[in-house]
Design an enzyme around this catalytic site. Structure first.
Site, PDB file in Angstrom:
ATOM      1  CG  ASN A 289      -7.614   1.334  -6.181  1.00 10.38           C
ATOM      2  OD1 ASN A 289      -8.839   1.436  -6.266  1.00 10.38           O
ATOM      3  ND2 ASN A 289      -6.967   1.584  -5.062  1.00 10.38           N
ATOM      4  NE  ARG A 290      -1.914  -3.988  -9.082  1.00  2.90           N
ATOM      5  CZ  ARG A 290      -2.160  -4.455  -7.853  1.00  2.90           C
ATOM      6  NH1 ARG A 290      -2.182  -3.622  -6.832  1.00  2.90           N
ATOM      7  NH2 ARG A 290      -2.388  -5.733  -7.635  1.00  2.90           N
TER       8      ARG A 290
ATOM      9  CB  SER B  41      -0.916   0.017   1.228  1.00  2.00           C
ATOM     10  OG  SER B  41      -1.454   1.308   1.440  1.00  2.00           O
TER      11      SER B  41
ATOM     12  CE  LYS C 144     -10.922  -4.308  -2.987  1.00  2.00           C
ATOM     13  NZ  LYS C 144     -10.405  -3.983  -4.330  1.00  2.00           N
TER      14      LYS C 144
ATOM     15  CD1 TRP D  15      -8.330   3.248   5.038  1.00  2.00           C
ATOM     16  CD2 TRP D  15     -10.178   3.932   3.999  1.00  2.00           C
ATOM     17  NE1 TRP D  15      -8.322   2.687   3.787  1.00  2.00           N
ATOM     18  CE2 TRP D  15      -9.456   3.095   3.115  1.00  2.00           C
ATOM     19  CE3 TRP D  15     -11.382   4.481   3.563  1.00  2.00           C
ATOM     20  CZ2 TRP D  15      -9.888   2.803   1.828  1.00  2.00           C
ATOM     21  CZ3 TRP D  15     -11.825   4.197   2.277  1.00  2.00           C
ATOM     22  CH2 TRP D  15     -11.083   3.358   1.419  1.00  2.00           C
ATOM     23  N   GLY D  16      -6.701   6.225   6.019  1.00  2.00           N
ATOM     24  CA  GLY D  16      -5.990   7.042   5.050  1.00  2.00           C
ATOM     25  C   GLY D  16      -4.974   7.986   5.667  1.00  2.00           C
ATOM     26  CG  ASN D  17      -1.963   9.765   3.112  1.00  5.41           C
ATOM     27  OD1 ASN D  17      -2.776   9.216   2.351  1.00  5.41           O
ATOM     28  ND2 ASN D  17      -1.338  10.876   2.772  1.00  5.41           N
ATOM     29  CG  ASP D  18      -6.900  11.536   3.246  1.00  8.94           C
ATOM     30  OD1 ASP D  18      -6.906  10.452   3.860  1.00  8.94           O
ATOM     31  OD2 ASP D  18      -7.732  11.815   2.364  1.00  8.94           O
TER      32      ASP D  18
END
Length: 199
Positions: free
Chosen positions: A56-57, A14, A46, A182-185
């Site tokens: 996503n890919r 990730s 998931k 959830w998430g770096n943001d």
């Protein structure tokens, strides 16, 4: 709150967890917390959560936007970003348990993410894994034996099952008390919570 553990769900495949890990360890330490690393496998997480959509890919429009976003974040943090040569991080994820046992978790996780997402190495490469162990202060031979052992597989399986039971559906996910981020943001919200609940 001294001594409290913030659960940090990771998978070395990730890139957003690479970004999150650049800031999270020092952030939680600032408020007297420690990180409890939980390696999981994104695809199985998931599926366990009922998300049967493509990765996503497999969605060109999404991966194009994600790659731009990842490069923006890397520029924002002033760090290198390079897509890795491979995305099989099974043994590297398992190695986290060995590093935890030897009290080298922070060194191991930091270096693993740097290798995969700053240098773009193949996380399943034997030389990469041996070099990672050495840099993290671990015995390379013992480490390599562990990442291919039944004990290592069982630790990884237990971690994945426990994560699924808690509703973990991806990474980076952080949990403390009844809170989930959830998430770096979301790190600003993590800090707001830690600040409000500090001793």
């Amino acid at each position: 709150m001294p001594g409290k553990m913030l659960d940090f769900y990771i998978d070395f495949t990730s890139p957003f967890t690479y970004l999150c890990n650049l800031k999270l360890p020092d952030l939680v330490a600032k408020y007297g917390c420690r990180l409890n690393y939980h390696p999981i496998d994104i695809p199985t997480a998931k599926l366990a959560a009922g998300n049967y959509g493509p990765s996503n890919r497999q969605v060109p429009a999404k991966i194009r936007a994600l790659m731009q976003d990842l490069n923006r974040w890397a520029d924002h943090y002033g760090v290198p970003f390079k897509f890795p040569k491979g995305l099989n991080a099974w043994r590297m994820n398992i190695g986290t348990f060995y590093a935890i046992e030897k009290d080298k978790a922070r060194q191991y996780v930091d270096e693993a993410y740097r290798l995969v997402w700053a240098e773009g190495v193949d996380p399943d490469d034997e030389g990469v894994l041996r070099g990672l162990a050495k840099t993290a202060g671990l015995d390379s031979d013992e480490f390599m034996a562990f990442v291919s052992s039944r004990a290592g597989e069982k630790a990884y399986e237990a971690s994945r099952v426990a994560a699924h039971a808690r509703g973990v559906y991806g990474v980076p996910i952080m949990m403390l008390d009844d809170q989930i981020w959830w998430g770096n943001d979301r790190l600003m919200f993590v800090e707001e919570y830690l600040k409000a609940h500090a001793a």
